[in-house]
Design an enzyme around this catalytic site. Structure first.
Site: not given
Ligand SMILES: [Zn+2]
Length: 171
Positions: A52, A91, A54, A88
């Protein structure tokens, strides 16, 4: 660079992800007015579900700390993360562990959001999972939602219109 410019940069990262056929999420990590990490979602490109935006940015920021010979713990304690979509659950947990104090994000992540939408990883009392962080939500959220809508329209051209049009935001 002032804050609105930063958010423009996160949107540019997200747009690049979109062009690469990825879920359009982009982010920046800013320390002392300097961008020390940036990332866009790279899950499809890397065939790795954890890449992701992040996580990509955190890795870059760690590299930056090594190169600058600065203590990661100190840098991250004074770093702000700007991201187009609510982090999410995964993260959000990573951000806690890195002890990043503040996250500025665009739209909600209704499917996987870890800052209130699904779980409250950002602010819950969790022993042995870093520190809670503060969130500022909603800045340029329309732009973030728009990109997600474009993405999900491409992904699933047969989706019923009502579903595609729904003003939801998820990654
Ligand atoms: Zn994430």
């Amino acid at each position: 660079m002032e804050a609105t410019g930063r958010r423009g940069e996160t949107a540019a990262e997200a747009k690049e992800a979109l062009e690469n056929g990825e879920v359009p999420v982009g982010c920046l990590m800013v320390y002392n007015n300097e961008v020390i990490g940036k990332g866009k979602n790279e899950v499809n490109e890397t065939k790795n579900a954890t890449r992701h935006a992040e996580m990509v940015a955190i890795d870059q920021a760690i590299d930056w700390c090594h190169k600058q010979k600065k203590r990661m713990e100190e840098v991250f304690l004074h770093t702000v993360l700007y991201v187009t979509v609510e982090p999410c659950i995964m993260c959000a947990a990573a951000l806690r562990m890195m002890k990043i104090p503040l996250v500025v994000y665009g739209c909600q992540n209704e499917r996987f959001g870890g800052c209130g939408s699904v779980l409250n990883i950002s602010s819950d009392t969790l022993t042995d999972t870093g520190e809670p962080f503060q969130c500022i939500a909603g800045y340029r959220s329309e732009e973030a939602v728009e990109m997600l809508k474009i993405f999900y329209r491409q992904e699933n051209p047969n989706a019923p219109k009502s579903k595609v049009r729904k003003k939801e935001c998820s990654k």
